[in-house]
Scaffold this motif. Structure first.
Motif, PDB file in Angstrom:
ATOM      1  N   ARG A   2       0.823  -1.205   0.000  1.00  0.00           N
ATOM      2  CA  ARG A   2       0.000   0.000   0.000  1.00  0.00           C
ATOM      3  C   ARG A   2       0.859   1.257   0.000  1.00  0.00           C
ATOM      4  O   ARG A   2       1.901   1.312   0.638  1.00  0.00           O
ATOM      5  CB  ARG A   2      -0.927   0.011   1.221  1.00  0.00           C
ATOM      6  CG  ARG A   2      -1.921  -1.150   1.250  1.00  0.00           C
ATOM      7  CD  ARG A   2      -2.819  -1.071   2.482  1.00  0.00           C
ATOM      8  NE  ARG A   2      -3.667  -2.248   2.582  1.00  0.00           N
ATOM      9  CZ  ARG A   2      -4.828  -2.396   1.960  1.00  0.00           C
ATOM     10  NH1 ARG A   2      -5.290  -1.414   1.192  1.00  0.00           N
ATOM     11  NH2 ARG A   2      -5.536  -3.507   2.095  1.00  0.00           N
ATOM     12  N   LEU A   3       0.364   2.260  -0.712  1.00  0.00           N
ATOM     13  CA  LEU A   3       0.959   3.584  -0.711  1.00  0.00           C
ATOM     14  C   LEU A   3      -0.082   4.570  -0.196  1.00  0.00           C
ATOM     15  O   LEU A   3      -1.271   4.447  -0.509  1.00  0.00           O
ATOM     16  CB  LEU A   3       1.372   4.009  -2.124  1.00  0.00           C
ATOM     17  CG  LEU A   3       2.297   3.088  -2.918  1.00  0.00           C
ATOM     18  CD1 LEU A   3       2.423   3.616  -4.348  1.00  0.00           C
ATOM     19  CD2 LEU A   3       3.652   3.000  -2.258  1.00  0.00           C
ATOM     20  N   ASP A   4       0.376   5.546   0.575  1.00  0.00           N
ATOM     21  CA  ASP A   4      -0.495   6.638   1.000  1.00  0.00           C
ATOM     22  C   ASP A   4      -0.014   7.900   0.304  1.00  0.00           C
ATOM     23  O   ASP A   4       1.037   8.446   0.632  1.00  0.00           O
ATOM     24  CB  ASP A   4      -0.435   6.797   2.523  1.00  0.00           C
ATOM     25  CG  ASP A   4      -1.399   7.864   3.031  1.00  0.00           C
ATOM     26  OD1 ASP A   4      -1.936   8.631   2.207  1.00  0.00           O
ATOM     27  OD2 ASP A   4      -1.615   7.949   4.251  1.00  0.00           O
ATOM     28  N   LEU A   5      -0.789   8.373  -0.668  1.00  0.00           N
ATOM     29  CA  LEU A   5      -0.432   9.566  -1.429  1.00  0.00           C
ATOM     30  C   LEU A   5      -1.269  10.731  -0.918  1.00  0.00           C
ATOM     31  O   LEU A   5      -2.348  11.025  -1.435  1.00  0.00           O
ATOM     32  CB  LEU A   5      -0.670   9.341  -2.921  1.00  0.00           C
ATOM     33  CG  LEU A   5       0.012   8.118  -3.546  1.00  0.00           C
ATOM     34  CD1 LEU A   5      -0.350   8.034  -5.023  1.00  0.00           C
ATOM     35  CD2 LEU A   5       1.519   8.180  -3.353  1.00  0.00           C
ATOM     36  N   ASP A   6      -0.792  11.358   0.142  1.00  0.00           N
ATOM     37  CA  ASP A   6      -1.521  12.496   0.735  1.00  0.00           C
ATOM     38  C   ASP A   6      -2.975  12.145   1.016  1.00  0.00           C
ATOM     39  O   ASP A   6      -3.886  12.938   0.720  1.00  0.00           O
ATOM     40  CB  ASP A   6      -1.436  13.715  -0.187  1.00  0.00           C
ATOM     41  CG  ASP A   6      -0.042  14.314  -0.235  1.00  0.00           C
ATOM     42  OD1 ASP A   6       0.717  14.108   0.732  1.00  0.00           O
ATOM     43  OD2 ASP A   6       0.291  14.976  -1.227  1.00  0.00           O
ATOM     44  N   GLY A   7      -3.186  10.983   1.592  1.00  0.00           N
ATOM     45  CA  GLY A   7      -4.530  10.570   1.968  1.00  0.00           C
ATOM     46  C   GLY A   7      -5.235   9.710   0.940  1.00  0.00           C
ATOM     47  O   GLY A   7      -6.288   9.123   1.241  1.00  0.00           O
ATOM     48  N   LEU A   8      -4.694   9.618  -0.256  1.00  0.00           N
ATOM     49  CA  LEU A   8      -5.268   8.741  -1.283  1.00  0.00           C
ATOM     50  C   LEU A   8      -4.537   7.404  -1.231  1.00  0.00           C
ATOM     51  O   LEU A   8      -3.324   7.351  -1.459  1.00  0.00           O
ATOM     52  CB  LEU A   8      -5.130   9.369  -2.664  1.00  0.00           C
ATOM     53  CG  LEU A   8      -5.672   8.536  -3.843  1.00  0.00           C
ATOM     54  CD1 LEU A   8      -7.185   8.413  -3.750  1.00  0.00           C
ATOM     55  CD2 LEU A   8      -5.270   9.164  -5.175  1.00  0.00           C
ATOM     56  N   GLU A   9      -5.273   6.345  -0.967  1.00  0.00           N
ATOM     57  CA  GLU A   9      -4.638   5.036  -0.851  1.00  0.00           C
ATOM     58  C   GLU A   9      -4.491   4.373  -2.215  1.00  0.00           C
ATOM     59  O   GLU A   9      -5.419   4.367  -3.025  1.00  0.00           O
ATOM     60  CB  GLU A   9      -5.452   4.115   0.059  1.00  0.00           C
ATOM     61  CG  GLU A   9      -4.800   2.757   0.280  1.00  0.00           C
ATOM     62  CD  GLU A   9      -5.589   1.860   1.217  1.00  0.00           C
ATOM     63  OE1 GLU A   9      -6.236   0.923   0.724  1.00  0.00           O
ATOM     64  OE2 GLU A   9      -5.561   2.116   2.434  1.00  0.00           O
TER      65      GLU A   9
ATOM     66  N   GLN B 158      -3.090   0.664  -3.837  1.00  0.00           N
ATOM     67  CA  GLN B 158      -2.632  -0.700  -3.605  1.00  0.00           C
ATOM     68  C   GLN B 158      -1.893  -1.170  -4.849  1.00  0.00           C
ATOM     69  O   GLN B 158      -2.470  -1.261  -5.946  1.00  0.00           O
ATOM     70  CB  GLN B 158      -3.805  -1.631  -3.328  1.00  0.00           C
ATOM     71  CG  GLN B 158      -3.439  -3.103  -3.195  1.00  0.00           C
ATOM     72  CD  GLN B 158      -2.659  -3.408  -1.930  1.00  0.00           C
ATOM     73  OE1 GLN B 158      -3.064  -3.021  -0.843  1.00  0.00           O
ATOM     74  NE2 GLN B 158      -1.549  -4.093  -2.061  1.00  0.00           N
TER      75      GLN B 158
ATOM     76  N   GLY C  31      -7.409   4.625  -4.957  1.00  0.00           N
ATOM     77  CA  GLY C  31      -8.570   5.088  -4.212  1.00  0.00           C
ATOM     78  C   GLY C  31      -9.606   4.021  -3.965  1.00  0.00           C
ATOM     79  O   GLY C  31     -10.781   4.324  -3.729  1.00  0.00           O
TER      80      GLY C  31
END
Length: 215
Positions: A95-102, A104, A128
């Motif tokens: 998982r990546l968290d891109l400034d609150g946008l997840e 996978q 997302g």
């Protein structure tokens, strides 16, 4: 979330002020303008039609906050092209968290072209929790998908495998991508095979470059 299709395999997703650009390659004339508004670039693999190395490296030089994520081979190629290493991130499954946008990321083996032609590492991205971009792969992801981006042309694709891919994933809707090699007749043909009146029975949104879909 707003999905905008660009030419070939490139799409842009806008969510809560964040702009994510996927696969800005050499077959996408709009990639240069799209990079001007992107905050993050996701790369599925290092083929030139998915990653225009000089374009992306050059835009990173002029836009100091632009970050790029991709598999190791794509990251190395981008750094070799002059991109700042600190803003090029190697991605594997997870998982990546891109400034609150997840996001996978999942390993999705590149479709075979020929036994004599090597293929690169390829990642798919669920963005997302809604949109899945498979890169150059018909591997079925291990999670539910709302909106599936479906490659429809290229040396590794096959109509029957595309039908099986959509059927196995079972999305709520699909959007054709990876389509620059198709004529208008070819696009209509793939719409017939992959749309709700074909074997997949899945709603299909055949977006033109620059056209958007609210998800």
């Amino acid at each position: 979330m707003l999905l905008t299709k660009h030419s070939h395999a490139c799409v842009q997703l806008a969510h809560a002020g964040l702009s994510v650009l996927v696969d800005p390659g050499a077959f996408t004339p709009e990639a240069s303008a799209a990079l001007d508004s992107a905050d993050v670039v996701l790369v599925t693999h290092d083929h030139f039609d998915h990653l225009d190395l000089q374009l992306v490296a050059g835009r990173m030089a002029s836009r100091s906050r632009l970050e790029v994520f991709g598999p190791a081979s794509a990251a190395k190629a981008l750094i070799d092209a002059g991109a700042e290493p600190a803003r090029v991130h190697v991605v594997t499954d997870g998982r990546l968290d891109l400034d609150g946008l997840e996001v996978q990321a999942v390993a999705a083996p590149h479709g075979a072209i020929h036994e004599g032609i090597a293929v690169p590492e390829n990642l798919g991205y669920l963005i997302g929790g809604k949109v899945f971009h498979p890169g150059d792969s018909y591997a079925v992801p291990p999670f539910p998908v709302d909106t599936l981006l479906v490659p429809t042309s290229g040396p590794w694709t096959k109509v029957g495998e595309a039908i099986d891919f959509v059927t196995a994933v079972g999305p709520r809707r699909s959007v054709p991508i990876h389509d620059v090699m198709l004529s208008e007749i070819g696009r209509r043909s793939m719409t017939m095979f992959l749309g709700p009146d074909g074997l997949t029975q899945t709603p299909l949104h055949n977006l033109a470059p620059g056209e958007s879909l609210e998800l």
